[in-house]
Write a protein that holds these residues in place. Structure first.
Motif, short mmCIF file in Angstrom:
data_model
loop_
_atom_site.label_atom_id
_atom_site.label_comp_id
_atom_site.label_asym_id
_atom_site.label_seq_id
_atom_site.Cartn_x
_atom_site.Cartn_y
_atom_site.Cartn_z
N CYS A 1 -41.88 -11.38 5.12
CA CYS A 1 -41.68 -12.79 4.82
C CYS A 1 -40.50 -13.03 3.89
CB CYS A 1 -42.93 -13.36 4.17
SG CYS A 1 -43.36 -12.45 2.69
N ARG A 2 -39.69 -12.03 3.73
CA ARG A 2 -38.67 -12.13 2.71
C ARG A 2 -37.50 -12.98 3.20
NH1 ARG A 2 -38.03 -9.92 -1.93
NH2 ARG A 2 -35.96 -9.29 -2.65
N PRO B 1 -31.03 -15.14 1.10
CA PRO B 1 -29.73 -15.68 1.48
C PRO B 1 -28.92 -14.57 2.15
CG PRO B 1 -30.07 -15.78 -0.92
CD PRO B 1 -31.23 -15.07 -0.34
N SER C 1 -31.21 -9.73 -2.19
CA SER C 1 -31.63 -10.87 -3.01
C SER C 1 -30.82 -11.04 -4.28
CB SER C 1 -33.11 -10.73 -3.33
OG SER C 1 -33.34 -9.49 -3.92
N GLU D 1 -41.65 -5.71 -7.61
CA GLU D 1 -41.94 -5.56 -6.19
C GLU D 1 -43.32 -4.97 -5.94
OE1 GLU D 1 -40.19 -6.69 -3.79
OE2 GLU D 1 -38.49 -7.28 -5.02
N LEU E 1 -46.03 -5.78 -6.95
CA LEU E 1 -47.08 -6.79 -6.78
C LEU E 1 -47.39 -7.02 -5.31
CD1 LEU E 1 -46.34 -9.66 -9.31
CD2 LEU E 1 -48.20 -8.02 -9.35
N ARG E 2 -46.40 -6.76 -4.46
CA ARG E 2 -46.58 -7.01 -3.03
C ARG E 2 -47.67 -6.12 -2.43
NH1 ARG E 2 -42.11 -10.01 -1.12
NH2 ARG E 2 -40.50 -10.11 -2.70
N GLU E 3 -47.96 -5.01 -3.12
CA GLU E 3 -48.99 -4.10 -2.60
C GLU E 3 -50.39 -4.71 -2.70
OE1 GLU E 3 -48.60 -0.58 -4.97
OE2 GLU E 3 -46.45 -0.44 -4.57
#
Lengths: 566, 187
Positions: free
Chosen positions: B51-52, B55, B81, B115, B117-119
């Protein structure tokens, strides 16, 4: 006399063995002779003596204001004090004199306490060593103790004797060092991710982080609003209870039986509100610091009724939880040994000791990192140079003046946290980082609710990964890495808003203090401190043997100045 | 984000796009998952999630990292990013600058750390704003309880006229990246 506990010295004042002025003068003399510790940023000699004189008059009239009357205290330099500079150890606030007292400071003064000065910290309380402030690092008094000197191996002949000194921990390192070196009887710190408990553990003093919402934050310069709490540093658990405001009698057994009943009633985690209300009705505290403050809408409104800290004789009804996730990589074998010995102590005394699981602990420090930087980014926006604090000479435009002011005023550490916080708050990142972290925070808080709901009364955990390390070692890693390592065992209590306390437990092989952490249920300070007091009595932590104060000052301390009330 | 900031963000995007079109340093255009040659191992990408939304004006990492390069796959991903445009935007929002390469690296480290936290599976979990969420927020009476402290409040301001704080000329945005005193200049 200065080595006495707050309650002992309070009794001595009442009996007239010493007068408040004498006591204040002796403390001030010790502050001067221990200047090399760099514990104080500002020493308010003049006002302290004035306050002591007033206290003396009250004693002469036989009308002291209470247990704190005439007691010398120190306050971390991120609490506003009217008439005394408040710097947060930052160039940004050098010279800032607040027009008002923080509520906690006012409460202490109202009860007759004598404010000796403002203590050193990491800039804006961002750090875990008290090494990152503009006034230089705080030295741990234990570096100069006989216990440490006897056991530490001289590094090498070429190095000066001085380089062996260990850090005080942080960010309330100045407050912890001040209490540990006997220059004051109690000190205020602040605790966002462990900033009171960590230095307390390293300096061998008691450090209490109360429940979020129990003590007013009004006048505490905010770091992370949703986690900040004023902390209390004292020489023993009883003193912490006095400062918190647990004063008259109440039957401990009563509240204990309530816990038992609750745990048997199999309330599950979806009823936190009931548990919450039930407990806040069943136990109240009041007095010195605790209680609602109309100026801080996040202090709870319950009417707190004071009670005394009982002496616990029977722990057999207690259920102590040992969270297995706190056995983290990097935990020194020494700390691990002390931790399991402490668990055995409870077991042998008849308490139920159970291994419990807080499964999201592993992510807590990451979650804390995101929430902390995000709130820091928002909080630090107030420093623009217009109304107070440092202002740059740049006058091209308002925006460029703001930018120049902030460039000149903030250290790299502070700037780093502001920038990463802003990154996590960017529109495209907001959900992925900030909201995500808030969700993880709920999981962490729920872990605690579940454990306490399962009948556990108190959690027992380590507080630091190792004993204090020498300054020269500490600064080899950057602030973020250090904070990550050092807050790992402490910040979860802040995430869940729970009360936690450091109790000095043993000396390490190097002769330095090791502390353990007790985490209690929300607003159950009384139960927490009662257990901590029992434990404190069992372990008999040795008193620091400060070698006669020698000339250690090597010019680091030129900034210390005196201040007076306007 | 305030309307003003949103406006600034849009302006920034347009300006950044103009700069990109003008050329300058070598830029690698990367479009989502269709990554260029330095694509990271797939398992890392998977962990970071599909979902990343990033830009797509990324510049090579080294262009802004200065000397102390890091070659981990995560860093390669972060190029997506943490672009110069994002860094520039952050400097404007935060009103502090990165000072040096280390400052930029510090942000990268912070992002890399976050990052993890995505786990965590947070499906169906509501965000927690405050541990006191189950209580009513206290509101005091709307009465004036203190005041008349103008003189005292003004004491801490460096520049003032009569009862006013004095600010330099307003409504002038910070200079563009190239005109600003920043480490990012020229990257």
């Amino acid at each position: 006399m200065l080595r006495a506990s707050l309650r002992q010295i309070s009794a001595a004042l009442k009996e007239g063995q010493i007068t408040p002025t004498e006591l204040c003068q002796r403390c001030l003399a010790l502050v001067r002779s221990t200047q090399f510790l760099n514990a104080y940023i500002t020493v308010a000699e003049e006002t302290a003596l004035k306050q002591a004189e007033e206290s003396e008059k009250r004693y002469q009239r036989g009308q002291p204001l209470g247990e704190l009357d005439g007691i010398p205290i120190a306050v971390k330099d991120n609490f506003n004090t009217a008439g005394i500079e408040t710097t947060c150890a930052s160039n940004m606030l050098k010279g800032y004199i607040s027009p008002y007292n923080a509520t906690v400071v006012q409460k202490l003064l109202d009860q007759g306490a004598v404010l000796l000065g403002k203590t050193n910290l990491d800039e804006f309380a961002m750090g875990s060593g008290s090494t990152d402030g503009v006034f230089g690092p705080v030295r741990n008094p234990w570096s100069y103790s006989r216990q440490y000197k006897e056991k530490s191996i001289p590094r090498s002949d070429s190095e000066p004797e001085n380089s062996n000194w260990v850090i005080a921990g942080g960010s309330s390192g100045g407050s912890a060092a001040a209490v540990s070196a006997f220059t004051c009887f109690a000190a205020l710190g602040s605790d966002t991710g462990g900033s009171t408990r960590n230095p307390a553990a390293h300096c061998g003093v008691v450090g209490l982080k109360p429940t979020y919402g129990l003590i007013s934050r009004h006048g505490l310069i905010p770091l992370v609003n949703s986690m900040d709490v004023p902390g209390i540093l004292t020489r023993c658990v009883d003193d912490a209870a006095v400062v918190l405001g647990i004063t008259t009698t109440y039957i401990f057994v009563c509240s204990m039986s309530l816990f038992r009943r609750l745990s048997q009633s199999k309330l599950n985690s979806i009823y936190p509100i009931y548990i919450f209300l039930f407990f806040s009705v069943s136990c109240h505290v009041s007095g010195s610091l605790a209680g609602h403050d109309p100026k801080d809408s996040t202090t709870v409104q319950d009417i707190f009724q004071p009670f005394a800290l009982p002496t616990l004789t029977d722990v057999s009804k207690l259920s102590i939880g040992i969270p297995k996730e706190y056995h983290v990589p990097g935990l020194s074998s020494e700390i691990l040994a002390v931790w399991s010995k402490a668990a055995d102590l409870f077991k042998n005394a008849g308490a139920k000791v159970v291994e419990v699981s807080l499964p999201h602990t592993h992510y807590s420090i990451v979650c804390y990192h995101v929430l902390c930087t995000a709130e820091v980014a928002s909080n630090m926006a107030r420093f623009d140079g217009l109304e107070y604090g440092h202002r740059s000479d740049m006058s091209k435009s308002t925006e460029s003046m703001y930018a120049a002011t902030r460039r000149e005023g903030f250290s790299d550490v502070v700037r780093g946290r502001i920038l990463s916080g802003n990154y996590f708050l960017l529109k495209q990142n907001y959900e992925d980082y900030f909201v995500k972290a808030q969700k993880v925070r709920r999981l962490i808080a729920n872990d605690f609710v579940k454990v306490f709901g399962s009948g556990i009364d108190i959690l027992l955990t380590p507080i630091t990964l190792s004993d204090a390390i020498p300054y020269v070692e500490f600064i080899k890693e950057d602030n973020r890495t250090r904070s990550t390592q050092d807050d790992i065992l402490t910040q979860a209590a802040n995430m869940a808003g729970l009360p936690a306390v450091n109790v000095p437990t043993a000396l390490s092989e190097r002769g330095l203090p090791i502390g353990l952490q007790f985490i209690g249920r929300s607003f159950q300070e009384k139960q927490l401190l009662t257990v901590a007091k029992w434990f404190e009595k069992q372990v008999q932590f040795p008193m620091i043997q400060l070698e006669e104060v020698k000339k250690h000052d090597d010019g680091v301390l030129q900034h210390q100045k005196s201040a007076s009330f306007s | 984000m305030t309307p003003r900031n949103r406006f600034r963000w849009r302006v920034m995007r347009v300006l950044a796009l103009c700069r990109w079109l003008r050329g300058g340093t070598v830029r690698a255009l990367r479009l989502g998952a269709a990554a260029a040659s330095s694509a990271p191992p797939s398992q890392v990408r998977q962990r970071l999630g599909p979902c990343r939304a990033v830009p797509c004006r990324a510049v090579p990492c080294h262009a802004i990292r200065g000397g102390n390069g890091l070659s981990s796959p995560v860093c390669a991903l972060l190029q997506d990013s943490v672009t110069v445009e994002v860094l520039d935007h952050l400097e404007r929002l935060a009103l502090v600058d990165f000072r040096d390469a280390e400052g930029v690296e510090r942000l990268r480290e912070a992002v890399r750390f976050a990052e993890r936290l995505r786990e965590v599976n947070t499906e169906g979990i509501e965000p927690l704003d405050s541990v006191l969420e189950d209580r009513c927020l206290y509101l005091r009476e709307d009465d004036v309880t203190e005041g008349n402290c103008t003189a005292e409040l003004l004491k801490n301001a460096r520049e003032k006229v009569e009862e006013y704080f004095v600010a330099p000329p307003g409504n002038i945005p910070l200079p563009e990246l190239e005109e600003r005193d920043t480490f990012l200049k020229g990257s």
